[in-house]
Enzyme design. Structure first.
Site: not given
Ligand code: PDD
Length: 286
Positions: A33, A52, A101, A206
């Site tokens: 996602y 990404r 499944r 991430l």
């Molecule tokens: N989450 N680390 C994790 C585990 C995340 O889920 C996210 C983002 C980030 C920050 O990444 P970015 O700057 O690309 O949003 C780091 C999103 C916002 C969510 O799950 O809603």
């Protein structure tokens, strides 16, 4: 009012949008996602999120959906159809449904399931929380070893947020081998003696799109950045702490495990980086 969402080529009212009960996203969390923010009706860091997404699909050997070419158009169409001024666009791509499944992946020509929807958040950039900062608790990081892939396996981050809520805190920072990996849904930073410290990129975290932009802006503003892991004790003793994500931008952290960080108020580095990030990202928003 019902939202217009996107599912596999169609724009539909949310009540009419369906995916199969055999969808691999539903049965196996076999899906990736992205969350992209919208300010003033425009998308922030769209190219970074699209890149990404392509990488996440490729790392999991998922067939890219036909929508890959039209992602920008679909995002913009959803912004327009739902009158989004400020908010978020959620996009999910799963490996599709094999009609049953089965642990084995379905044939490569199976259509991936593509779903997008909007979340309206008027005044997203003027969050009152950012003016006072948030509190975090530390919890053990027991997630899988490929956190660089943005999969929908979000049960543990959800549990971490619930643990934080139960402890009277706003969020959780995850700790592995004594060092902070990242936040439950964000990348983490401390500031000590004028230096911004944040964990280096690896499969442990991430690769945040907001992180990349913020570090670029920090360096352009002559701030010193050190990419290395830090401990919770260092965070408690830091001058400042903050996190970044597409949905919260730069968010000051003023309490870690009940201990006040710095003055207990958002620090100058976090405040400045938030301003720069919002200003620069609005300029390049599309
Ligand atoms: N989450 N680390 C994790 C585990 C995340 O889920 C996210 C983002 C980030 C920050 O990444 P970015 O700057 O690309 O949003 C780091 C999103 C916002 C969510 O799950 O809603």
């Amino acid at each position: 009012m019902s939202r217009i969402v996107y599912v596999n080529g169609e724009y539909l009212p949310e009540e009419q949008a369906t995916v199969s009960i055999f969808d691999r996203g539903f049965l196996f969390a076999d899906a990736v996602y992205e969350v992209t923010s919208v300010l003033g009706g425009k998308l922030l860091d769209f190219d970074g999120h699209a890149r990404r997404l392509a990488r996440s699909l490729s790392e999991l050997g998922m067939t890219p959906p036909p929508e890959m070419e039209d992602l920008l158009t679909i995002h913009r169409e959803l912004v327009a159809r739902n009158d989004i001024v400020d908010g978020l666009i959620y996009l999910q791509v799963s490996r599709g449904s094999a009609g049953d499944r089965d642990f084995h992946f379905p044939p490569a020509d199976t259509r991936p399931t593509v779903v997008l929807f909007t979340q309206s958040k008027p005044g997203l950039a003027d969050s009152p929380t950012a003016k006072v900062g948030i509190s975090v608790i530390s919890v053990e990081d027991i997630r899988w070893g490929r956190r660089d892939i943005k999969t929908v396996q979000l049960l543990y981050p959800s549990m971490a947020k619930m643990m934080a809520e139960k402890a009277g805190a706003d969020d959780a920072w995850l700790v592995e081998d004594g060092k902070v990996t990242e936040g439950s849904s964000n990348n983490t930073y401390i500031v000590k003696d004028g230096k911004i410290i944040t964990r280096e990129l690896s499969k442990d975290i991430l690769h945040g799109i907001t992180r990349a932009a913020v570090l670029r802006f920090a360096e352009e503003a002559q701030m010193v950045v050190e990419e290395r892991a830090f401990t919770i004790d260092e965070a408690k003793a830091a001058d400042e702490a903050f996190f970044t994500s597409a949905s919260a931008f730069v968010m000051p952290v003023v309490k870690v495990d009940g201990e006040t960080v710095g003055t207990g108020k958002p620090g100058p580095v976090a405040v400045r980086l938030r301003e720069i990030y919002l200003e620069e990202s609005r300029k390049t928003a599309i």
